[in-house]
Enzyme design. Structure first.
Site, PDB file in Angstrom:
ATOM      1  N   LYS A 112     -17.224  38.192  -4.705  1.00 15.10           N
ATOM      2  CA  LYS A 112     -15.839  38.466  -4.240  1.00 15.10           C
ATOM      3  C   LYS A 112     -15.645  39.859  -4.290  1.00 15.10           C
ATOM      4  CE  LYS A 112     -13.836  33.913  -3.922  1.00 15.10           C
ATOM      5  NZ  LYS A 112     -14.852  33.162  -4.643  1.00 15.10           N
TER       6      LYS A 112
HETATM    7  C1  LIG Z   1     -15.486  32.029  -4.027  1.00 13.98           C
HETATM    8  C2  LIG Z   1     -16.685  31.423  -4.560  1.00 13.98           C
HETATM    9  C3  LIG Z   1     -17.475  30.775  -3.801  1.00 13.98           C
HETATM   10  C4  LIG Z   1     -17.028  30.322  -2.444  1.00 13.98           C
HETATM   11  O1  LIG Z   1     -16.866  30.914  -1.385  1.00 13.98           O
HETATM   12  P1  LIG Z   1     -16.195  30.599  -0.114  1.00 13.98           P
HETATM   13  O2  LIG Z   1     -15.862  32.121   0.557  1.00 13.98           O
HETATM   14  O3  LIG Z   1     -14.712  30.263  -1.096  1.00 13.98           O
HETATM   15  O4  LIG Z   1     -16.526  29.427   0.547  1.00 13.98           O
HETATM   16  C5  LIG Z   1     -18.733  30.466  -4.172  1.00 13.98           C
HETATM   17  N1  LIG Z   1     -19.200  30.923  -5.471  1.00 13.98           N
HETATM   18  C6  LIG Z   1     -18.623  31.982  -6.160  1.00 13.98           C
HETATM   19  C7  LIG Z   1     -19.261  32.411  -7.355  1.00 13.98           C
HETATM   20  C8  LIG Z   1     -17.159  32.010  -5.816  1.00 13.98           C
HETATM   21  O5  LIG Z   1     -16.632  32.883  -6.580  1.00 13.98           O
END
Ligand SMILES: *Cc1c(COP(=O)(O)O)cnc(C)c1O
Length: 499
Positions: A112
């Protein structure tokens, strides 16, 4: 390039406006009115570009109301060497059919950061561009990783306040510590009694609450969102699909022009949707493999055409994917329904009133042409982590393991599909040490966050990333646990703290 709402009730908006607002006034998500296309020559040129140059090349297609220099300065500030090291993303080739693309080398050790370091830069410039004189209040509902990544992206950013809500029983101990120890003069973190969907629903409701907006405006504030419903979150994620493709070429596992598959651990459908945009822009993607954990609402949807959130919410070892309402699916539906905002509104109303909607077979065929869905159980996740470590001497976190397992199952089910599969790796394993240890050292009894990390390091030799070292020694600055119903008052209390 202009943007419109997926529910069709709003006119065309600039990207700066879309990023400032987060959610459209009719409750929809902002969508680019057309998807820009790259030629094969454009993509060939990308192979030699560094990540910053590539980012600017892609952003400028979408953010046409930003100047070139604004995009360059935003990108340089976001992906600085201090925050990400020399290269923000790294490819690990596991076999001649599979590679893992590590997207977690940023300040909070989750993918993220790729979006949430850049988004505040885009937002502050958007405020200037739209002549906004109010302070922006970023409200975040988090299943764990978004919260800390948003806090790091926004802390001490001029003209912004950030308030994060996380499910108090639904995040890993390391994730919780990361959030509750955040410093900064504009940050606030609350645990809520409820799960991620409760938090997300409540935050979404505040965004369309006209009385609340008026009250905030009188105090000099406007609301915005750092969740992946914000276009400013989504657009930076398109970049790493192109970059992954280029890195696969550089690693000699594909040749220019070859198609690849991507396997993506999916929750809110933001990460994988960025892959859809990359494909539409001309990147040679064959399949996008949507990997679900036990909360397999998306896999069921892809396989049956029925989206049904009326089911038990399961707490898993991949908590960032513990989601029953995947907001960004709305964007995909809008594209697949040929930009029919009225139809999207109907489905979203069904979701709201009945908790379910049903997409016709013809549209589902179009979706299945691009997407495949796989559900991965807790045991399969543990087994995949164990196997990858034992056989490849490579440690993955539980989310990445879900995608690796899905990729493997897809390849077994489709022996004629010989495309190289790039698995997006979304978190550093140390964020989930306790569960990773369950896989690589069954006899170990979990202790504190810190001793778990220490043990994992001894067991695997993989280094504890700097941002997670010393976490347990930091002072706890945010310890409030509140009811969902208290959110509004708590927000006001925080914003008026200096009044
Ligand atoms: C947020 C997240 C996801 C999922 O991503 P999306 O964009 O919500 O589908 C998967 N793995 C990790 C470690 C995350 O932080």
């Amino acid at each position: 390039m202009l943007y419109k709402s997926s529910r069709g009730a709003e006119g065309l908006m600039t990207s700066a406006y879309a990023i400032k607002m987060g959610l459209a006034e009719d409750g929809g998500l902002y969508i680019p009115a057309q998807i820009p296309k790259f030629t094969q020559e454009d993509i060939q040129e990308m192979v030699e570009m560094d990540y910053h140059t590539l980012t600017v090349k892609i952003l400028k297609e979408f953010l046409t109301d930003y100047t070139y220099l604004e995009l360059v300065s935003a990108t340089d500030a976001a992906y600085s060497e201090k925050k990400f090291g020399a290269k923000p993303v790294k490819m690990q080739i596991l076999s001649n059919s599979t590679g893992v693309y590590e997207l977690w080398h940023g300040p909070t050790c989750a993918f993220k950061d790729m979006a949430l370091q850049l988004m505040p830069q885009l937002l502050t410039r958007a405020l200037e561009k739209t002549g906004e004189d109010k302070k922006v209040v970023i409200l975040v509902a988090t299943s764990g990783d978004t919260g800390k990544a948003a806090l790091e992206g926004f802390k001490n950013v001029e003209g912004t306040e950030i308030i994060v809500f996380y499910p108090s029983e639904g995040v890993s101990p390391a994730q919780q510590l990361q959030m509750t120890t955040t410093e900064g003069n504009n940050v606030k973190v609350f645990g809520i009694k409820g799960n991620f969907d409760d938090a997300q629903r409540a935050v979404k409701k505040l965004f369309v609450d006209a009385d609340f907006a008026k009250e905030l405006a009188d105090g000099g504030f406007i609301l915005s969102s750092a969740n992946s419903i914000n276009w400013g979150r989504l657009v930076p994620q398109i970049v790493y699909y192109f970059s992954a493709y280029c890195d696969a070429i550089k690693n000699d596992v594909i040749q220019f022009g070859d198609k690849v598959d991507f396997a993506v651990p999916t929750g809110n459908f933001g990460d994988i949707l960025a892959g859809y945009y990359a494909k539409e822009m001309g990147l040679p993607i064959h399949k996008l493999i949507c990997a679900s954990n036990s909360n397999d609402v998306l896999t069921e949807f892809i396989n049956t055409g029925v989206y049904n959130k009326n089911r038990e919410f399961v707490k898993t070892i991949s908590p960032s994917m513990d989601i029953l309402v995947s907001s960004n699916l709305e964007r995909l539906l809008y594209h697949m329904l040929n930009l029919d905002g009225a139809k999207v509104t109907e489905y979203m109303n069904d979701l709201q009133s009945k908790g379910t909607y049903n997409i016709p077979g013809k549209i589902m065929e179009k979706i299945r042409n691009v997407f495949a869905g796989y559900k991965v159980t807790e045991q399969e996740t543990l087994d995949r982590m164990q196997l990858t470590h034992a056989v490849k001497n490579y440690l993955v976190d539980p989310h990445t393991a879900v995608a690796l397992e899905a990729a493997n199952r897809y390849q077994n089910d489709n022996p004629t599909d010989k495309h190289f599969c790039i698995v997006l790796s979304t978190a550093n394993p140390y964020k989930f040490s306790k569960d990773v240890l369950q896989a690589v050292d069954k006899d170990y009894v979990s202790q504190t966050v810190e001793s778990d990390m220490q043990h994992l390091q001894e067991k695997t030799g993989m280094e504890i990333p700097a941002p997670l070292q010393g976490l347990a020694k930091k002072p706890l600055l945010h310890q409030d646990i509140i009811e969902v119903g208290e959110m509004k008052e708590k927000i006001k209390g925080f914003l008026m703290r200096n009044a």
